[in-house]
Design an enzyme around this catalytic site. Structure first.
Site, PDB file in Angstrom:
ATOM      1  CG  ASP A 182      -2.262   0.639   0.992  1.00  0.00           C
ATOM      2  OD1 ASP A 182      -2.256   1.861   0.782  1.00  0.00           O
ATOM      3  OD2 ASP A 182      -3.300  -0.041   1.033  1.00  0.00           O
ATOM      4  CB  SER A 229      -9.423   0.426   0.257  1.00  0.00           C
ATOM      5  OG  SER A 229      -9.022   0.694  -1.053  1.00  0.00           O
ATOM      6  CG  HIS A 252      -5.283   3.654   1.244  1.00  0.00           C
ATOM      7  ND1 HIS A 252      -4.917   2.344   1.030  1.00  0.00           N
ATOM      8  CD2 HIS A 252      -6.539   3.762   0.747  1.00  0.00           C
ATOM      9  CE1 HIS A 252      -5.903   1.692   0.428  1.00  0.00           C
ATOM     10  NE2 HIS A 252      -6.897   2.531   0.249  1.00  0.00           N
TER      11      HIS A 252
END
Length: 478
Positions: free
Chosen positions: A164, A419, A201
């Protein structure tokens, strides 16, 4: 992915702020073509010795007969020896300045107590509907009344790769979770595995997998005693497929039980007739997934946030539709803790307009979905009117933000998307492997599918084998 924290919500969010955009695909020119100077070399089509010396090898992925390279692909002999290395983007990366990442000095003593929500006295623990619905740890809606998932296992001994934007171990809920020795930066920038301009994220994803709730009022992950390996594939807002594929192989070689991918190639880049390079990328992902499975690593991927039928003609959603990749769709409630009466623990998940297993409005669906899991949903009208805490229906987890002094400030915030659903399953893999360390990838996948609860509403297209059920899963694994 949708990303909200308290400050941005209090400033007011328009409809554009909750668009189900997830990640993008573009060239350096932004026209949807592959980046001009990056490409993949197929060692099944050309001998390594025949690759010209002026071609820079960015990643040696010869475990699956691939090289990620930079230079002139036409200098490599063979018609089928090269394929474009397609760029991927995260849409929210611009929310954190480029200098807020690994080069910064981190304040690990920041005060992270208190609720990130309205001034309603709710704790972070109460706001984790995704874990409460699964009876994880002390977050059960009926504490002391029934056995919780963590009474059986907390994921000790398992290892999960988060491929990520990087994971910040400055966060107290992740400080003792990230394996620095095994973590790595797979981009071409000079920094380490921590975020570098690509937002939080990956940090949010990691908290969902293995947050430790260090303060007692933080966030609790599915497998808080599992280990996180941060494999960063985003530098600023841009990443490359070759970096991701190299990271998958590295995760397998480093003994990870699961590799969590929360990325993809969204609309309009889903039609292989219009974008034929997608077929090359699909084949590369399939090689990586097959290799990972041989090493015992499950590759988990979010299904995508375009609300499309992946079985429709002219649609190829990657990496989800690559063979060997475990696809996860997103679900979420509508109405969680909107009503003061819901704050009673036994009512919080009952007084809902939509149940926690209801498909999120943005999720992709189709036969590539293996199971569904909590990714968060949102009532856009309620969110924009601002008279209800509609963002409570998103997933709360660990985040970081610039502290204004060159470092980062840990905190908690909401995001929604497939996600956020994928790491729920990656954490589930960690729970199974802690109980059955010798189980094959196929055996772990079968357990997750077989123990999934009924996929309603929506049925098989939205839920695959069903909705992730951790209690049934650990019982079967035990």
């Amino acid at each position: 992915m949708m990303n909200f924290d308290r400050r941005s919500l209090l400033k007011g969010i328009g409809a554009a702020g909750v668009a189900p955009a997830f990640s993008g695909l573009a060239s350096a020119e932004g026209d949807g073509d592959p980046a001009a100077d990056r490409f993949l070399i197929d060692l099944r089509e050309v001998d390594r010795a025949d690759v010209p010396g002026e071609v820079e090898i960015v990643h040696d992925i010869s475990d699956i007969d691939l090289l990620a390279a930079r230079g002139d692909p036409e200098s490599v002999p063979g018609v089928d020896s090269t394929a474009p290395d397609v760029a991927v983007y995260q849409d929210d990366a611009g929310s954190v300045p480029e200098n807020a990442g690994p080069a910064a000095e981190v304040d690990k003593g920041a005060d992270n107590s208190g609720s990130p929500g309205w001034d309603d006295g709710l704790s972070n623990n109460e706001l984790q509907w995704d874990k409460r619905a699964q009876r994880v740890g002390e977050l059960s809606d009926r504490p002391g009344n029934q056995r919780t998932v963590h009474d059986t296992t907390t994921g000790e001994g398992a290892r999960v790769a988060v491929i990520d934007s990087g994971v910040s171990d400055a966060h107290p809920d992740l400080a003792d979770v990230v394996n620095e020795e095994l973590s790595e930066n797979f981009t071409t920038d000079e920094y380490d595995f921590r975020p570098n301009g690509a937002g939080d994220h990956g940090t949010h994803v990691a908290g969902t997998v293995a947050g430790t709730n260090a303060s007692g009022d933080g966030v609790l992950g599915t497998a808080p005693d599992a280990e996180i390996v941060s494999l960063r594939v985003f530098s600023g807002v841009e990443g490359a497929s070759g970096d991701v594929i190299a990271a998958i192989v590295a995760a397998a070689n480093r003994g990870c039980d699961a590799a969590n991918l929360s990325l993809g190639y969204p609309v309009p880049f889903v039609d292989p007739e219009e974008y034929p390079f997608l077929l090359d990328i699909k084949e590369a992902y399939e090689r990586a997934a097959a290799y990972a499975r041989e090493q015992g690593t499950l590759v988990i991927n979010s299904a995508g946030n375009d609300g499309i039928d992946m079985d429709a003609e002219g649609v190829l959603s990657l990496p989800t539709e690559a063979e060997g990749v475990f696809g996860v769709s997103a679900t979420g409630p509508i109405g969680f803790l909107w009503d003061d009466r819901q704050q009673r623990e036994d009512l919080a998940l009952k007084r809902l307009a939509d149940p926690t297993s209801s498909p999120a409005f943005y999720t992709n669906y189709g036969s590539a979905v293996d199971v569904s899991a909590a990714g968060g949903d949102v009532d856009l009208e309620a969110l924009n009117e601002g008279d209800k805490p509609a963002y409570y229906d998103l997933v709360l987890s660990t985040v970081v933000s610039p502290d204004g002094e060159g470092g980062v400030e840990p905190g908690y915030g909401w995001k929604a998307g497939t996600s956020m659903a994928a790491p729920q399953v990656a954490g589930a893999v960690a729970l199974v492997r802690s109980l059955r360390p010798d189980a094959s990838a196929a055996e772990v996948e079968s357990l997750i599918r077989e123990t999934a609860s009924e996929g309603e509403p929506g049925g098989e297209p939205f839920h695959g084998a069903g909705h992730l059920d951790l209690r049934r899963l650990v019982k079967a694994a035990r």
